[in-house]
Enzyme design. Structure first.
Site, PDB file in Angstrom:
ATOM      1  CG  ASP A  97      -5.337   5.924 -11.159  1.00 54.94           C
ATOM      2  OD1 ASP A  97      -5.284   6.624 -10.140  1.00 54.94           O
ATOM      3  OD2 ASP A  97      -6.099   4.962 -11.274  1.00 54.94           O
ATOM      4  NE  ARG A 146      -4.534   9.634  -6.411  1.00 52.20           N
ATOM      5  CZ  ARG A 146      -4.586   8.519  -7.151  1.00 52.20           C
ATOM      6  NH1 ARG A 146      -3.827   8.413  -8.227  1.00 52.20           N
ATOM      7  NH2 ARG A 146      -5.381   7.538  -6.834  1.00 52.20           N
ATOM      8  N   GLY A 151       0.786  -1.229   0.000  1.00 50.78           N
ATOM      9  CA  GLY A 151       0.000   0.000   0.000  1.00 50.78           C
ATOM     10  C   GLY A 151       0.811   1.268   0.000  1.00 50.78           C
ATOM     11  CG  ASP A 203      -8.139  -0.386 -13.162  1.00 53.54           C
ATOM     12  OD1 ASP A 203      -8.029  -0.976 -14.256  1.00 53.54           O
ATOM     13  OD2 ASP A 203      -7.161  -0.140 -12.423  1.00 53.54           O
ATOM     14  CG  ASN A 204      -5.695   3.037 -14.310  1.00 56.03           C
ATOM     15  OD1 ASN A 204      -5.932   3.000 -13.107  1.00 56.03           O
ATOM     16  ND2 ASN A 204      -4.719   2.351 -14.866  1.00 56.03           N
ATOM     17  NE  ARG A 244     -10.360   4.846  -9.090  1.00 62.35           N
ATOM     18  CZ  ARG A 244      -9.071   5.040  -9.312  1.00 62.35           C
ATOM     19  NH1 ARG A 244      -8.505   4.495 -10.365  1.00 62.35           N
ATOM     20  NH2 ARG A 244      -8.358   5.773  -8.502  1.00 62.35           N
TER      21      ARG A 244
END
Length: 531
Positions: A287, A200, A143, A277-278, A207
């Protein structure tokens, strides 16, 4: 409805997302499959020695954070994940996605933790820490994020914003004081690297995969709940949720995605990992992993070493991949009793918007009000000219504006002189020179036919063609210095990228083409997905 909460830094927090959407009932921070939930509650893992490297003042102001608050040690502790402020409700999001064209199942925020949502000036912002420790979606990973990737994400988020590209933003960059072990190129060479965390900022980090995961599991209730909340919160102008609203949302997202990708093509940006997913459900660039800018113009170039074999995510395929990804999102809406013809109709807005915006982008880059008959051929031949010899795309377009219609009567050497900075081997050009000169004369004849003076054409071109982009070698120089303890280049580059279309006298070196030493240096040409 719960009232927003004020913290001691002056931020106003609203826990709407976690209050409205279904949560993972398990609160243990263990890797697992998470069903019938949009998120899992999880707290960042504290770090030993957080230090603020840089922050973006514009982003701080946008979310209601004063410079005095940024200067407080509490701010650094908060954006490092060491301090949970009043009003924060940390969580990691659940989503899936297609990776390199194949369904990958559950993915989720494996190294990102959202602190919560801030409201300021009638706008909503999600604050998310990347590299803040493991979550239930981390699988076997730690992580964490390393300094090199964090610098790249922090700088590129802000550089893209100032270039005019729809994007998520970056508030801050901190080092953690803790080493992170990474195998940069997956070749068995594991090394300890400095750890870092980027905060961020975006209206939402939803997404395409946020919806796909529930459709794939046939969890229609959660899918509908998430889509309804997305529309109410981020697309209220579309009206109350309904089948018609779902189609309107898909159509608008298709248009936003087309606009985003056309901007990528305009500035020569290559995302590198356009997995579903991006892809942002708001049409934002999201991302920043193994991205890059075209140095030598090559439509087949990708910065991602993982993608070298298929080159799925190369520069020249970005527009088609975005359309493919939108089609996968549309498929995820089928369980909501949506008809295929209606979904296809909404998706049609992508190609319509792409064609319109791409044509105008070409016109702007060439200084034309709009494209005329024959301009498509002129542009097609330009792409061949750019590939005839190694040519820097950014510098070519920028210096093309230095030519005047009268220059087409000049000799070849004089005509080519303003473009010399764009060529990697100007002395070695022989056969290519005639091809380039012939195109330049055609272009200048077309520019002379415009119904406005060259000065106005030049102004249009210089607004479309940046002088400064975050070239990989520039980012790598900042990374190398920062890893040696000198972070001043990070803040200097951040300042340069705030005004990418201005000349900025004294900063010419930041506009120069890639030097020879950077051609094959790791981080300067290609990158892996390793953080």
């Amino acid at each position: 409805m719960k009232s927003p909460t004020h913290d001691s830094l002056g931020l106003v927090w609203d826990d709407r997302f976690v209050r409205t959407l279904p949560a993972d009932p398990i609160e243990d921070n263990l890797p697992r499959q998470v069903h019938r939930a949009c998120f899992s509650r999880v707290r960042p893992t504290p770090v030993s020695g957080p230090a603020l490297v840089a922050h973006a003042p514009e982003v701080a102001k946008q979310i209601g954070l004063s410079e005095a608050a940024v200067a407080r040690p509490l701010f650094t502790e908060a954006v490092a994940g060491n301090q949970i402020l009043t009003g924060m409700e940390p969580y990691a999001a659940c989503y899936g996605g297609h990776q390199f064209g194949h369904w990958a199942g559950q993915l989720g925020d494996g190294r990102a933790i959202t602190l919560g949502e801030v409201v300021h000036d009638n706008a909503r912002f999600e604050l998310q820490l990347k590299g803040a420790g493991p979550t239930p979606y981390s699988r076997r990973a730690d992580g964490r994020a390393v300094l090199r990737s964090s610098i790249r994400e922090f700088l590129c988020s802000e550089a893209m914003h100032h270039l005019g590209v729809p994007t998520t933003r970056a508030l801050s960059l901190v080092t953690t004081g803790d080493p992170v072990r990474r195998d940069m190129f997956y070749d068995g060479n594991v090394q300890a690297e400095p750890g870092a965390i980027v905060c961020r900022v975006a209206p939402s980090f939803l997404r395409f995969g946020s919806f796909q995961i529930h459709a794939a599991r046939d969890d229609v209730e959660t899918l509908r709940t998430l889509l309804d909340d997305t529309i109410v919160t981020h697309f209220p102008h579309l009206g109350p949720p309904s089948k018609d609203t779902y189609l309107a949302w898909l159509a608008e997202l298709a248009e936003r995605t087309a606009e985003m990708v056309v901007h990528w093509m305009r500035v020569g940006f290559v995302h590198g990992v356009m997995n579903t997913d991006n892809m942002s459900a708001l049409g934002l660039t999201i991302d920043y992993g193994p991205y890059g800018w075209l140095e030598g113009y090559d439509p087949d170039w990708t910065p991602n070493t993982t993608d070298f074999q298929s080159r799925r995510y190369r520069y020249g395929t970005q527009t088609s991949v975005a359309g493919w990804n939108l089609a996968r999102l549309a498929e995820a809406l089928l369980p909501l009793d949506m008809s295929i013809p209606n979904l296809e109709g909404a998706l049609g807005r992508y190609s319509e918007a792409l064609n319109t915006r791409y044509r105008q982008m070409i016109a702007d880059k060439l200084g034309f009000l709009s494209l005329r008959e024959g301009d498509n051929e002129l542009y097609r031949d330009l792409n061949a000219v750019l590939q005839a010899t190694e040519t820097d795309m950014t510098l070519f377009y920028r210096h093309l504006a230095d030519l005047a219609p009268a220059d087409r009567e000049a000799d070849d050497a004089t005509l080519l002189a303003p473009l010399a900075p764009a060529y990697y081997d100007p002395a070695g050009m022989r056969e290519e020179k005639g091809q380039i000169v012939a195109w330049l004369r055609r272009y200048l004849a077309r520019a002379d036919a415009e119904e406005r003076p060259r000065e106005m054409q030049t102004a249009t071109m210089n607004k479309a063609n940046p002088r400064f982009v975050l070239r990989n070698y520039l980012a790598q120089e900042a990374i190398d210095l920062a890893q040696a303890g000198d972070t001043r280049r990070v803040t200097e580059l951040l300042d340069v990228m705030r005004r990418p279309y201005d000349e900025q006298p004294g900063r010419e070196r930041f506009a120069a083409r890639r030097p020879d030493w950077a051609r094959n240096k790791p981080g300067c040409s290609t990158l892996s997905c390793s953080s």
